[in-house]
Design a protein around this motif. Structure first.
Motif, PDB file in Angstrom:
ATOM      1  N   ALA A 141      11.261  -4.915  -2.157  1.00 22.43           N
ATOM      2  CA  ALA A 141      11.542  -6.282  -1.715  1.00 22.43           C
ATOM      3  C   ALA A 141      10.497  -6.784  -0.730  1.00 22.43           C
ATOM      4  N   GLN A 142       9.459  -5.988  -0.497  1.00 24.39           N
ATOM      5  CA  GLN A 142       8.347  -6.314   0.406  1.00 24.39           C
ATOM      6  C   GLN A 142       8.783  -6.445   1.867  1.00 24.39           C
ATOM      7  N   LYS A 143       9.917  -5.831   2.214  1.00 26.67           N
ATOM      8  CA  LYS A 143      10.301  -5.793   3.628  1.00 26.67           C
ATOM      9  C   LYS A 143       9.359  -4.876   4.395  1.00 26.67           C
ATOM     10  N   SER A 144       8.922  -3.804   3.744  1.00 26.74           N
ATOM     11  CA  SER A 144       7.870  -2.952   4.307  1.00 26.74           C
ATOM     12  C   SER A 144       6.633  -3.141   3.444  1.00 26.74           C
ATOM     13  N   ARG A 145       5.470  -3.062   4.074  1.00 31.43           N
ATOM     14  CA  ARG A 145       4.237  -3.342   3.350  1.00 31.43           C
ATOM     15  C   ARG A 145       3.418  -2.085   3.081  1.00 31.43           C
ATOM     16  N   ILE A 146       3.615  -1.066   3.931  1.00 30.14           N
ATOM     17  CA  ILE A 146       2.921   0.208   3.749  1.00 30.14           C
ATOM     18  C   ILE A 146       3.972   1.305   3.664  1.00 30.14           C
ATOM     19  N   LEU A 147       3.889   2.122   2.640  1.00 30.31           N
ATOM     20  CA  LEU A 147       4.837   3.227   2.474  1.00 30.31           C
ATOM     21  C   LEU A 147       4.091   4.552   2.559  1.00 30.31           C
ATOM     22  N   ILE A 148       4.376   5.311   3.614  1.00 26.72           N
ATOM     23  CA  ILE A 148       3.816   6.655   3.775  1.00 26.72           C
ATOM     24  C   ILE A 148       4.786   7.613   3.108  1.00 26.72           C
ATOM     25  N   SER A 149       4.288   8.431   2.180  1.00 34.82           N
ATOM     26  CA  SER A 149       5.217   9.237   1.386  1.00 34.82           C
ATOM     27  C   SER A 149       4.611  10.572   0.981  1.00 34.82           C
ATOM     28  N   THR A 150       5.488  11.508   0.687  1.00 35.75           N
ATOM     29  CA  THR A 150       5.064  12.733   0.008  1.00 35.75           C
ATOM     30  C   THR A 150       5.128  12.439  -1.488  1.00 35.75           C
ATOM     31  N   THR A 151       5.060  13.456  -2.322  1.00 39.39           N
ATOM     32  CA  THR A 151       4.996  13.235  -3.771  1.00 39.39           C
ATOM     33  C   THR A 151       6.337  12.839  -4.377  1.00 39.39           C
ATOM     34  N   VAL A 152       7.327  12.514  -3.546  1.00 44.48           N
ATOM     35  CA  VAL A 152       8.620  12.059  -4.067  1.00 44.48           C
ATOM     36  C   VAL A 152       8.458  10.778  -4.885  1.00 44.48           C
ATOM     37  N   VAL A 168       0.835  -1.204   0.000  1.00 46.28           N
ATOM     38  CA  VAL A 168       0.000   0.000   0.000  1.00 46.28           C
ATOM     39  C   VAL A 168       0.870   1.255   0.000  1.00 46.28           C
ATOM     40  N   TYR A 169       0.533   2.191  -0.891  1.00 44.98           N
ATOM     41  CA  TYR A 169       1.110   3.543  -0.856  1.00 44.98           C
ATOM     42  C   TYR A 169       0.123   4.470  -0.161  1.00 44.98           C
ATOM     43  N   VAL A 170       0.636   5.371   0.675  1.00 48.80           N
ATOM     44  CA  VAL A 170      -0.194   6.408   1.293  1.00 48.80           C
ATOM     45  C   VAL A 170       0.519   7.734   1.058  1.00 48.80           C
ATOM     46  N   VAL A 171      -0.144   8.658   0.378  1.00 42.78           N
ATOM     47  CA  VAL A 171       0.499   9.919  -0.016  1.00 42.78           C
ATOM     48  C   VAL A 171      -0.174  11.107   0.663  1.00 42.78           C
ATOM     49  N   THR A 172       0.642  12.046   1.100  1.00 42.36           N
ATOM     50  CA  THR A 172       0.149  13.280   1.715  1.00 42.36           C
ATOM     51  C   THR A 172       1.000  14.451   1.219  1.00 42.36           C
ATOM     52  N   PRO A 173       0.441  15.674   1.159  1.00 40.14           N
ATOM     53  CA  PRO A 173       1.201  16.817   0.618  1.00 40.14           C
ATOM     54  C   PRO A 173       2.346  17.296   1.504  1.00 40.14           C
ATOM     55  N   LEU A 174       2.255  17.126   2.833  1.00 37.50           N
ATOM     56  CA  LEU A 174       3.242  17.724   3.726  1.00 37.50           C
ATOM     57  C   LEU A 174       4.089  16.689   4.437  1.00 37.50           C
ATOM     58  N   LEU A 226      -3.501  20.496   6.582  1.00 40.36           N
ATOM     59  CA  LEU A 226      -3.484  19.323   5.713  1.00 40.36           C
ATOM     60  C   LEU A 226      -2.947  18.134   6.499  1.00 40.36           C
ATOM     61  N   ARG A 227      -3.345  16.934   6.078  1.00 42.92           N
ATOM     62  CA  ARG A 227      -2.771  15.734   6.671  1.00 42.92           C
ATOM     63  C   ARG A 227      -1.274  15.718   6.341  1.00 42.92           C
ATOM     64  N   ASN A 228      -0.430  15.274   7.262  1.00 45.44           N
ATOM     65  CA  ASN A 228       1.002  15.269   6.957  1.00 45.44           C
ATOM     66  C   ASN A 228       1.604  13.887   7.149  1.00 45.44           C
ATOM     67  N   ALA A 229       2.730  13.669   6.495  1.00 48.83           N
ATOM     68  CA  ALA A 229       3.340  12.345   6.423  1.00 48.83           C
ATOM     69  C   ALA A 229       3.698  11.793   7.800  1.00 48.83           C
ATOM     70  N   GLU A 230       4.288  12.597   8.664  1.00 53.55           N
ATOM     71  CA  GLU A 230       4.716  12.104   9.967  1.00 53.55           C
ATOM     72  C   GLU A 230       3.537  11.714  10.849  1.00 53.55           C
ATOM     73  N   GLU A 231       2.476  12.529  10.808  1.00 55.99           N
ATOM     74  CA  GLU A 231       1.279  12.233  11.592  1.00 55.99           C
ATOM     75  C   GLU A 231       0.634  10.930  11.112  1.00 55.99           C
ATOM     76  N   ILE A 232       0.495  10.804   9.780  1.00 57.00           N
ATOM     77  CA  ILE A 232      -0.129   9.600   9.217  1.00 57.00           C
ATOM     78  C   ILE A 232       0.740   8.374   9.485  1.00 57.00           C
ATOM     79  N   ILE A 292      -4.534   8.660  -1.361  1.00 59.37           N
ATOM     80  CA  ILE A 292      -4.023  10.034  -1.472  1.00 59.37           C
ATOM     81  C   ILE A 292      -4.849  10.945  -0.571  1.00 59.37           C
ATOM     82  N   TYR A 293      -4.244  11.397   0.535  1.00 62.91           N
ATOM     83  CA  TYR A 293      -4.919  12.328   1.433  1.00 62.91           C
ATOM     84  C   TYR A 293      -4.852  13.745   0.869  1.00 62.91           C
ATOM     85  N   ASP A 294      -5.889  14.537   1.176  1.00 59.42           N
ATOM     86  CA  ASP A 294      -5.979  15.920   0.676  1.00 59.42           C
ATOM     87  C   ASP A 294      -5.809  15.953  -0.838  1.00 59.42           C
ATOM     88  N   ALA A 295      -6.475  15.003  -1.497  1.00 61.66           N
ATOM     89  CA  ALA A 295      -6.348  14.863  -2.953  1.00 61.66           C
ATOM     90  C   ALA A 295      -6.811  16.110  -3.683  1.00 61.66           C
TER      91      ALA A 295
END
Length: 677
Positions: free
Chosen positions: A521-532, A466-472, A481-487, A547-550
């Motif tokens: 490599a599926q070592k992590s299953r959820i990736l919280i990220s900004t638009t990088v 799963v990818y989870v994207v936030t603007p901040l 706005l929702r932010n990456a560290e909080e999420i 995508i939060y705050d889409a």
């Protein structure tokens, strides 16, 4: 014109000291000519309005007699209000100025005064923004984009004084043979009527001349910079049989569009003329394999290729993918970025120079002066809009006019692309690779909607990612706005049974690369990220994008992000989370739910945002027209294209006296190359 002072730096202007130079530079104003061509983005109508015709919210100039003394009230620290009553056409209205206490001494009972402000019908009030010199009522006042470093009135006065002092130096840049038949204004008349119009009609007529000139100069500069396009290039006599045999080893069949694009590229690189081709296709459409076949063709002729990408993460990914693709061939491949260790870099440079390396993949590191090739024949630029003109040319001059293949996943209408990019040829990949299922997109308004958790649980249960994207990156006091560290913290607590990773642009390149490697490599299953992760990241087991705050993203960016899933035959999903308050943002999300077609979305993005925003900003080296809109002003753009063709066909080097002003302008503004493309 060689000694024309309009090309002097703004520091030569009276009362423009070091601080003001810095403020003007911040607006992109470095020379006197920049100031003269710094156009207003709107006008305020200072004509006196009839109070009976006003509706709530109207901006208006009302003139009347002051009937009460102004009363100054303070509230909330330094904030204050100045209130008095005004007799306008025998109607007593309330006037209030916020945070302008200095006006109290300028407002006297019995005084006739004109005020510009916002009309509030419910309480018969005018919220004033400024007092108008009565001699100026009836005029249009230009409004310019400014920053905190320079005030509107200061910029307006500087432009007016500069025009007054320099109008004698203005010359017509568009040649007379073009300007007169099209009834375009002279340079001085156009600038006067844009900056100081008598009425809206006059401003609009001047704008038409300005739009044509802007397009004409842009296309002329593009033609001038690429005037060697039709010169002889590197002729790649590739081995067709070897290429066909390699294609037969691919674990998939090329789509019809891919086959067509490969044929077009191979035809071009075998031609004695240097190729200049744009390969456009939707996210996940298979542009990279098309480029790879061009690279292989060049290698069969014992010639080198270079692939330049905007980020180190994308460079590493391309390196891994192409190493895998060419593993059973003799191709030598190298990765060169700013993170490459010194000893390794030295070895790569030596092998490039001697021709041992067939393909080098890298970032801006490829255009450093010490990078030399033996026989560079093919230059591929991925996400080409991320690079400026000089950056692209710096790689091209590494060889003797090598063939250029640019790639983009931000498609634009073909006719518009041809006009904007000049004589570049275009290949388009229309289909998605066989076996791909369309991504299902859903839109929820609340971040607490239970659908989000159900979707995450479902994908994790099926061993997907799963990818989870936030603007901040981190919490902001200014933007809610929702932010990456909080999420990230929330997801770690909610899904303790899996590894959750956090990725953002402020991390060092090594850390980013490790996080993406672990995710792939599926070592992590959820990736919280900004638009990088917007561009290029390819993880086949990732099947859910949240995508939060889409509503805060543009349509093309949302589509790019969605394209990070659906990279295999697995069904993938995208959940848009946002509660937009304006119609354009709602329309964007509705379009995302309805369509997976990047070309359809690109057309709508042009309509919703305007071409200037879609093509980008000056900071990233992209097209950013000041007055023209390539979509709305297509007729002017086409006229400008025809005019440029006419000029350069008869005078390719601009040596004729009639084109002298244009030639001089292009030379004097050559340091703007990075901002025009």
């Amino acid at each position: 014109m060689s000694e024309n002072t309009i090309f002097a730096p703004v520091s030569v202007l009276p009362r423009v000291g070091e601080k003001k130079v810095e403020a003007l530079n911040g607006l992109g104003i470095k020379k006197v000519i920049d100031l003269l061509y710094y156009f207003p983005y709107r006008y305020e109508d200072l004509s006196k309005q009839n109070i009976e015709n006003l509706v709530d919210g109207d901006k208006a100039v009302l003139q009347g007699q002051v009937v009460t003394s102004p009363v100054l009230s303070r509230f909330g620290g330094k904030r204050n209000s100045l209130r008095f009553k005004l007799d306008v056409e025998n109607l007593i209205i309330n006037v209030v100025f916020f945070n302008q206490p200095y006006l109290r001494d300028k407002i006297l009972i019995g005084q006739e005064i004109a005020i510009y402000g916002k009309w509030e019908q419910s309480n018969l009030s005018l919220v004033g923004s400024k007092i108008i010199d009565q001699a100026k009522t009836g005029q249009l006042e230009p409004i310019y984009s400014t920053t905190a470093s320079i005030k509107q009135w200061s910029l307006r006065k500087l432009i007016k004084d500069t025009f007054t002092n320099y109008q004698k130096d203005l010359v017509n840049i568009v040649p007379e043979e073009i300007r007169l038949p099209l009834h375009l204004m002279s340079e001085a008349e156009m600038l006067k009527k844009i900056h100081f119009p008598v009425n809206y009609e006059e401003a609009q007529v001047a704008r038409k001349s300005a739009v044509f000139e802007e397009f004409f100069l842009y296309l002329s500069r593009l033609r001038w910079l690429n005037k060697d396009e039709d010169q002889e290039g590197v002729e790649v006599n590739y081995d067709l049989n070897k290429l066909k045999k390699f294609i037969e080893t691919l674990p998939f069949e090329l789509t019809d569009s891919q086959k067509k694009a490969v044929n077009e590229i191979c035809y071009d690189i075998k031609s004695p003329l240097a190729m200049n081709r744009l390969l456009q296709g939707d996210v996940g459409s298979g542009k990279t394999i098309v480029a790879a076949l061009g690279i292989y063709a060049a290698a069969t002729a014992k010639m080198q290729s270079a692939l330049m990408v905007p980020t180190e993460v994308l460079a590493a990914q391309h390196y891994d993918n192409l190493k895998s693709l060419f593993k059973d061939t003799s191709l030598e491949i190298a990765l060169l970025t700013s993170a490459t260790p010194k000893a390794q870099r030295k070895n790569i440079l030596e092998r490039l120079k001697t021709g041992v390396i067939d393909l080098v993949i890298g970032t801006h590191a490829l255009i450093q002066p010490d990078v030399e090739f033996k026989n560079l024949s093919l230059v591929i630029i991925d996400e080409q809009h991320r690079f400026g003109v000089n950056q692209r040319r710096a790689l091209r001059v590494k060889g003797l006019m090598p063939n250029i293949l640019s790639m983009t996943a931000t498609p634009i209408p073909r006719t518009l692309a041809i006009t904007i990019y000049g004589s570049i040829k275009i290949s388009t990949i229309k289909e998605m690779p066989r076996g791909r299922l369309p991504i299902k997109t859903l839109w929820v308004k609340s971040p607490d909607d239970p659908l989000i958790d159900r979707a995450v649980q479902y994908e994790l249960k099926n061993d997907h990612q799963v990818y989870v994207v936030t603007p901040l990156v981190a919490e902001s006091e200014k933007i809610d706005l929702r932010n990456a560290e909080e999420i990230y913290d929330q997801y770690v607590k909610k899904y303790p049974e899996v590894e959750v990773a956090l990725l953002h642009g402020k991390m060092k390149a090594e850390a980013k690369e490790q996080i993406l490697t672990d995710f792939a490599a599926q070592k992590s299953r959820i990736l919280i990220s900004t638009t990088v992760i917007e561009v290029g990241v390819d993880v086949k087991a990732a099947t859910l994008m949240i995508i939060y705050d889409a509503n805060r993203f543009g349509l093309s960016q949302l589509h790019q992000l969605r394209g990070r899933v659906g990279r295999s035959s697995l069904q993938s999903y995208c959940v848009l989370v946002g509660n937009p308050t304006n119609d354009i943002a709602k329309k964007r999300l509705e379009l995302m739910v309805k369509s997976n077609d990047g070309f359809v979305l690109a057309e709508n993005d042009l309509k919703l945002r305007g071409a200037g925003e879609v093509f980008g900003s000056r900071q990233s080296g992209e097209i950013n027209f000041k007055v023209g809109d390539p979509l709305e002003d297509q007729k002017a753009l086409q006229l400008a294209r025809s005019a440029v063709d006419q000029v350069f066909k008869s005078d390719p080097l601009l040596e004729n006296e009639a084109n002298g002003n244009l030639h001089q302008f292009l030379i004097e503004t050559k340091d703007y190359d990075e901002t025009i493309d």
